[in-house]
Scaffold this active site. Structure first.
Site, PDB file in Angstrom:
ATOM      1  N   LEU A  64     -34.849  99.405 109.294  1.00 34.86           N
ATOM      2  CA  LEU A  64     -35.099 100.766 109.396  1.00 34.86           C
ATOM      3  C   LEU A  64     -36.144 101.176 110.165  1.00 34.86           C
ATOM      4  O   LEU A  64     -37.162 100.288 110.286  1.00 34.86           O
ATOM      5  CB  LEU A  64     -34.965 101.338 107.973  1.00 34.86           C
ATOM      6  N   PRO A  65     -36.358 102.453 110.784  1.00 37.77           N
ATOM      7  CA  PRO A  65     -37.421 102.673 111.391  1.00 37.77           C
ATOM      8  C   PRO A  65     -39.079 102.333 110.720  1.00 37.77           C
ATOM      9  O   PRO A  65     -39.939 101.747 111.396  1.00 37.77           O
ATOM     10  CB  PRO A  65     -37.714 104.052 112.191  1.00 37.77           C
ATOM     11  N   LYS A 170     -47.253  90.888 109.271  1.00 35.80           N
ATOM     12  CA  LYS A 170     -46.603  91.375 110.584  1.00 35.80           C
ATOM     13  C   LYS A 170     -47.450  92.551 111.178  1.00 35.80           C
ATOM     14  O   LYS A 170     -47.444  92.677 112.527  1.00 35.80           O
ATOM     15  CB  LYS A 170     -45.138  92.136 109.840  1.00 35.80           C
ATOM     16  N   LYS A 241     -73.101  88.701 129.526  1.00 36.13           N
ATOM     17  CA  LYS A 241     -73.445  88.767 131.192  1.00 36.13           C
ATOM     18  C   LYS A 241     -71.952  88.860 131.724  1.00 36.13           C
ATOM     19  O   LYS A 241     -71.806  90.197 132.461  1.00 36.13           O
ATOM     20  CB  LYS A 241     -74.126  87.666 131.735  1.00 36.13           C
TER      21      LYS A 241
HETATM   22  P1  NAD Z   1     -34.056 101.611 115.912  1.00 37.28           P
HETATM   23  O1  NAD Z   1     -34.680 103.301 115.943  1.00 37.28           O
HETATM   24  O2  NAD Z   1     -33.344 101.285 116.994  1.00 37.28           O
HETATM   25  O3  NAD Z   1     -33.015 101.632 114.714  1.00 37.28           O
HETATM   26  C1  NAD Z   1     -33.123 102.176 113.468  1.00 37.28           C
HETATM   27  C2  NAD Z   1     -31.865 102.315 112.922  1.00 37.28           C
HETATM   28  O4  NAD Z   1     -31.961 102.902 111.703  1.00 37.28           O
HETATM   29  C3  NAD Z   1     -30.999 103.378 113.774  1.00 37.28           C
HETATM   30  O5  NAD Z   1     -29.518 102.951 114.150  1.00 37.28           O
HETATM   31  C4  NAD Z   1     -30.933 104.893 112.830  1.00 37.28           C
HETATM   32  O6  NAD Z   1     -29.923 105.627 112.941  1.00 37.28           O
HETATM   33  C5  NAD Z   1     -31.044 104.066 111.364  1.00 37.28           C
HETATM   34  N1  NAD Z   1     -31.485 105.006 110.336  1.00 37.28           N
HETATM   35  C6  NAD Z   1     -32.466 105.635 110.194  1.00 37.28           C
HETATM   36  N2  NAD Z   1     -32.714 106.315 109.156  1.00 37.28           N
HETATM   37  C7  NAD Z   1     -31.951 105.704 108.462  1.00 37.28           C
HETATM   38  C8  NAD Z   1     -31.304 106.052 107.062  1.00 37.28           C
HETATM   39  N3  NAD Z   1     -32.218 106.823 106.143  1.00 37.28           N
HETATM   40  N4  NAD Z   1     -30.272 105.436 106.627  1.00 37.28           N
HETATM   41  C9  NAD Z   1     -29.676 104.465 107.267  1.00 37.28           C
HETATM   42  N5  NAD Z   1     -29.891 104.459 108.795  1.00 37.28           N
HETATM   43  C10 NAD Z   1     -31.071 105.098 109.119  1.00 37.28           C
HETATM   44  O7  NAD Z   1     -35.304 100.749 115.317  1.00 37.28           O
HETATM   45  P2  NAD Z   1     -35.489  99.054 115.870  1.00 37.28           P
HETATM   46  O8  NAD Z   1     -35.857  98.939 117.242  1.00 37.28           O
HETATM   47  O9  NAD Z   1     -34.009  98.424 115.391  1.00 37.28           O
HETATM   48  O10 NAD Z   1     -36.449  98.665 114.638  1.00 37.28           O
HETATM   49  C11 NAD Z   1     -36.087  98.565 113.423  1.00 37.28           C
HETATM   50  C12 NAD Z   1     -37.305  98.049 112.568  1.00 37.28           C
HETATM   51  O11 NAD Z   1     -37.603  96.516 113.252  1.00 37.28           O
HETATM   52  C13 NAD Z   1     -38.534  98.944 112.690  1.00 37.28           C
HETATM   53  O12 NAD Z   1     -39.194  98.844 111.379  1.00 37.28           O
HETATM   54  C14 NAD Z   1     -39.258  98.262 113.874  1.00 37.28           C
HETATM   55  O13 NAD Z   1     -40.796  98.545 113.768  1.00 37.28           O
HETATM   56  C15 NAD Z   1     -39.109  96.689 113.564  1.00 37.28           C
HETATM   57  N6  NAD Z   1     -38.888  96.068 114.721  1.00 37.28           N
HETATM   58  C16 NAD Z   1     -38.671  96.175 115.953  1.00 37.28           C
HETATM   59  C17 NAD Z   1     -38.563  95.456 117.072  1.00 37.28           C
HETATM   60  C18 NAD Z   1     -37.914  95.722 118.408  1.00 37.28           C
HETATM   61  O14 NAD Z   1     -38.552  95.183 119.374  1.00 37.28           O
HETATM   62  N7  NAD Z   1     -37.307  96.957 118.720  1.00 37.28           N
HETATM   63  C19 NAD Z   1     -39.278  94.206 116.928  1.00 37.28           C
HETATM   64  C20 NAD Z   1     -39.704  93.741 115.781  1.00 37.28           C
HETATM   65  C21 NAD Z   1     -39.536  94.567 114.601  1.00 37.28           C
END
Ligand code: NAD
Length: 299
Positions: A64-65, A170, A241
């Site tokens: 999740l975000p 992380k 420097k």
């Molecule tokens: P994203 O925003 O693409 O996806 C998040 C998903 O969660 C979405 O599909 C959204 O609809 C869903 N969501 C949000 N709130 C929700 C809830 N309450 N219940 C159910 N679903 C819900 O994000 P992402 O890029 O896939 O990143 C996910 C995690 O991984 C984050 O914590 C991010 O920091 C981490 N991360 C991302 C990357 C990257 O390159 N994108 C790399 C490493 C780690």
């Protein structure tokens, strides 16, 4: 293994797809129904809530975000707390806060479930190709139990310590990765505005100490971890420097360099300590002093 997967975004969707391809039974949930539809097309069973998704699951993965979404998915209405069976494991792949990781861990422990923080690194390409690195915090037996599942989308899975430690690693790493981009932005705008082709700069950076990864392969393990800053390889005087010459070049070409200016000031602090003839790596000791901790190997 029966797995529930919550959060099918840029990272979650390709990870879930790899778990399906590895033969796991997957029940998925996302607030975005389209995202669920795409995974259902690959064989996953969609669920209307986290509680419904995790009913009967031995393992629940969330991607999740950030902290508020993880807290809602676990503790909110129809959250995991209401559906997870005693003995089940929740591994959170999100980049979360340590405070929320601890709160979720405690809430699930009260229901005899184990929570592991298991953030990943390696981007969307890594998720698709199964080459992510996963940094896990929490009970070692639970880590060992789910390690084979994580290997469906990770080429490296490591146990970092107690719950929260995966998140600490992380967040530390991402600060380094992201802050380095700000420094590189200064260096490359300076270089190009001062007349060098970007490809030439990149070629030189790749072949240099920075590009060879000496900070990770030598400076940290051999100098910092051992507290061994002698013999002097490059003096603070000369390093100061060089940084001063670079920021002066920035002034000449009107290139703002906040990171460079801060670095220069930190070196002035080292010079004021009388460290001009010490190795420039001793600047690390100033941050240890400010932070009240030493970064030394115990082994
Ligand atoms: P994203 O925003 O693409 O996806 C998040 C998903 O969660 C979405 O599909 C959204 O609809 C869903 N969501 C949000 N709130 C929700 C809830 N309450 N219940 C159910 N679903 C819900 O994000 P992402 O890029 O896939 O990143 C996910 C995690 O991984 C984050 O914590 C991010 O920091 C981490 N991360 C991302 C990357 C990257 O390159 N994108 C790399 C490493 C780690």
């Amino acid at each position: 293994m029966q797995i529930a997967f919550i959060g099918l975004g840029r990272m979650g969707a390709p990870i879930a797809a790899r778990l399906l391809a590895a033969g796991h039974a997957l029940v998925v949930h996302d607030v975005n129904r389209e995202a669920m539809g795409a995974l259902a097309g690959q064989g996953a069973t969609p669920a209307d809530s986290p509680a419904e998704a995790c009913s009967g699951a031995q393992l629940v993965l969330t991607c999740l975000p950030g902290p508020p979404e993880v807290e809602t998915a676990v503790m909110g209405p129809q959250g995991l707390l209401q559906g997870m069976a005693p003995g089940a494991i929740h591994a959170d792949l999100s980049s979360n806060s340590v405070a929320v990781v601890r709160r979720v861990h405690a809430a699930l422990a009260a229901r005899e479930c184990t929570m592991l923080d298991a953030p990943v690194s390696g981007g969307v390409g890594g998720a698709r190709d199964g080459t992510l690195q996963c940094m896990v915090g929490g009970r070692h037996e639970a880590f060992e139990q789910i390690q084979p599942v994580l290997q469906a989308f990770c080429s490296k899975v490591s146990h970092m310590g107690e719950v929260g430690c995966g998140t600490v690693v992380k967040l530390s790493h991402n600060l380094a990765y992201i802050a380095t981009r700000s420094v590189l932005a200064e260096c490359f705008t300076l270089g190009v505005k001062a007349g060098v082709e970007p490809e030439r700069l990149l070629e030189a950076f790749r072949g240099s100490a920075f590009g060879q990864g000496l900070m990770l392969s030598h400076f940290l393990p051999e100098m910092v971890f051992k507290g061994r800053f002698e013999p002097v390889r490059f003096s603070m005087r000369l390093a100061h420097k060089d940084v001063g010459l670079a920021t002066a070049l920035g002034r000449e070409f009107d290139v703002p360099m906040p990171m460079g200016a801060l670095t220069e000031q930190l070196m002035v602090e080292a010079l004021a300590r009388g460290w001009a003839d010490k190795d420039y790596g001793t600047a690390f000791l100033l941050q240890e002093e400010r932070a009240g901790v030493q970064v030394r190997s115990r082994g």
